[in-house]
Design an enzyme around this catalytic site. Structure first.
Site, PDB file in Angstrom:
ATOM      1  N   TYR A  76      -3.314   7.990   5.298  1.00 50.09           N
ATOM      2  CA  TYR A  76      -1.913   8.329   5.522  1.00 50.09           C
ATOM      3  C   TYR A  76      -1.211   7.095   6.066  1.00 50.09           C
ATOM      4  O   TYR A  76      -1.314   6.766   7.247  1.00 50.09           O
ATOM      5  CB  TYR A  76      -1.804   9.506   6.491  1.00 50.09           C
ATOM      6  CG  TYR A  76      -0.395   9.875   6.902  1.00 50.09           C
ATOM      7  CD1 TYR A  76       0.616   9.975   5.948  1.00 50.09           C
ATOM      8  CD2 TYR A  76      -0.081  10.130   8.224  1.00 50.09           C
ATOM      9  CE1 TYR A  76       1.904  10.320   6.329  1.00 50.09           C
ATOM     10  CE2 TYR A  76       1.196  10.484   8.608  1.00 50.09           C
ATOM     11  CZ  TYR A  76       2.195  10.570   7.660  1.00 50.09           C
ATOM     12  OH  TYR A  76       3.479  10.907   8.031  1.00 50.09           O
TER      13      TYR A  76
ATOM     14  N   ASP B 263      -1.249  10.011   1.038  1.00 47.67           N
ATOM     15  CA  ASP B 263       0.176   9.717   1.129  1.00 47.67           C
ATOM     16  C   ASP B 263       0.314   8.259   1.547  1.00 47.67           C
ATOM     17  O   ASP B 263       0.181   7.923   2.722  1.00 47.67           O
ATOM     18  CB  ASP B 263       0.818  10.660   2.157  1.00 47.67           C
ATOM     19  CG  ASP B 263       2.297  10.385   2.349  1.00 47.67           C
ATOM     20  OD1 ASP B 263       2.846   9.509   1.655  1.00 47.67           O
ATOM     21  OD2 ASP B 263       2.904  11.052   3.209  1.00 47.67           O
TER      22      ASP B 263
ATOM     23  N   HIS C  88       5.109  17.947   0.182  1.00 45.12           N
ATOM     24  CA  HIS C  88       4.328  17.227  -0.829  1.00 45.12           C
ATOM     25  C   HIS C  88       3.637  18.237  -1.739  1.00 45.12           C
ATOM     26  O   HIS C  88       3.367  19.375  -1.333  1.00 45.12           O
ATOM     27  CB  HIS C  88       3.241  16.368  -0.179  1.00 45.12           C
ATOM     28  CG  HIS C  88       3.750  15.213   0.612  1.00 45.12           C
ATOM     29  ND1 HIS C  88       3.669  13.918   0.171  1.00 45.12           N
ATOM     30  CD2 HIS C  88       4.353  15.165   1.833  1.00 45.12           C
ATOM     31  CE1 HIS C  88       4.183  13.114   1.088  1.00 45.12           C
ATOM     32  NE2 HIS C  88       4.610  13.850   2.105  1.00 45.12           N
TER      33      HIS C  88
END
Length: 281
Positions: free
Chosen positions: A114, A154, A272
């Site tokens: 992330y 992500d 998301h």
């Protein structure tokens, strides 16, 4: 022929909230083998309790409680896992989790990551660049460690104009800065070659493959994140910032790639959408 290895990534924006909104139903129907989760924002006990006993869970929480957090959930136990990224004084807690999985007679290395969202001209952007620098150092080491390696999650950067619907309005904003995109030019550039980057600099290509772009081709999207503002989801005004970055050997094993876009705004359980890839090993 053996069933492909199905690996998925999802930024849950808080796994407890995602489960309240329907994540469990998606997971039960999707036949995932390895699930990479970002923005867990919960304890390990919470994650294990939500996923259930059929999953083996690795979780690295962020230093700040209730922030970030990455996890890997798998049907079989990882042989080893690592959480360090970059220099020892760099705090990567809750943002980088590696694990090695035995798949037949092969080792597949999976990383749930992330990347910081960043914010121009603030310490948040400095931390983002530190993280991307650490990734630049680690990716060649991962490729040396395992010919089958995937960094997914992500990554909070749209690489090209195809990855953001409203790219013109975001060139000077975190997530689409030329300096950020230059890192991705290097990640995906031909291994060992000098790559002219979007910010005018030159980087050495690392040879990793963006599965989403290779599989979808030169088309807009497919997007994986939409702002909650306005009609972004309904109009598909999104960003493709959730990736499977893989070594060339693993890229050759991809047989399917899909963004599990929600059927409607009201059906979303995260901002998301999951990104699911099948690898025929």
């Amino acid at each position: 022929m053996a069933k492909p290895l199905r690996i998925a990534s999802i930024n849950t924006n808080g796994i407890r909230a995602a489960y309240r909104k329907g994540m469990g139903d998606w997971l039960a129907a999707r036949d995932i083998d390895i699930l990479a989760i970002q923005e867990v924002r919960a304890s390990t006990d919470d994650v294990v309790g939500l996923l259930g006993d059929e999953w083996d869970v690795l979780h690295d929480a962020a230093t700040a409680k209730g922030r970030a957090g990455v996890a890997l959930a798998s049907r079989s136990k990882a042989s080893i896992h690592r959480v360090e990224l970059g220099d020892v004084e760099f705090d990567s807690a809750g943002r980088w989790l590696e694990a090695d999985f035995e798949v037949g007679d092969q080792i597949v290395t999976v990383v749930s990551t992330y990347v910081h969202s960043g914010e121009v001209d603030t310490p948040k952007q400095v931390e983002k660049y530190k993280f991307l620098d650490a990734m630049t150092q680690r990716l060649p080491e991962l490729a040396e460690h395992s010919k089958y390696a995937v960094v997914l999650g992500d990554l909070n950067v749209g690489h090209t104009k195809l990855d953001i619907k409203n790219w013109r309005g975001n060139v000077k904003k975190a997530g689409f800065l030329p300096q950020e995109r230059a890192y991705f030019d290097g990640f995906m550039g031909a291994a060992g070659e000098a790559i002219e980057c979007q910010d005018g600099t030159t980087r050495t290509g690392l040879g990793w493959v963006d599965v989403g772009r290779r599989f979808a081709g030169d088309v807009e999207g497919p997007y994986s994140w939409w702002s909650n503002r306005g009609q972004a989801f309904d109009n598909d005004t999104g960003w493709r910032i959730d990736y499977h970055l893989v070594t060339p050997a693993l890229a050759d094993k991809v047989v399917d790639y899909k963004v599990d876009r929600y059927p409607s705004y009201d059906a979303r359980w995260s901002d998301h959408a999951p990104v699911v890839v099948d690898y025929a090993l």
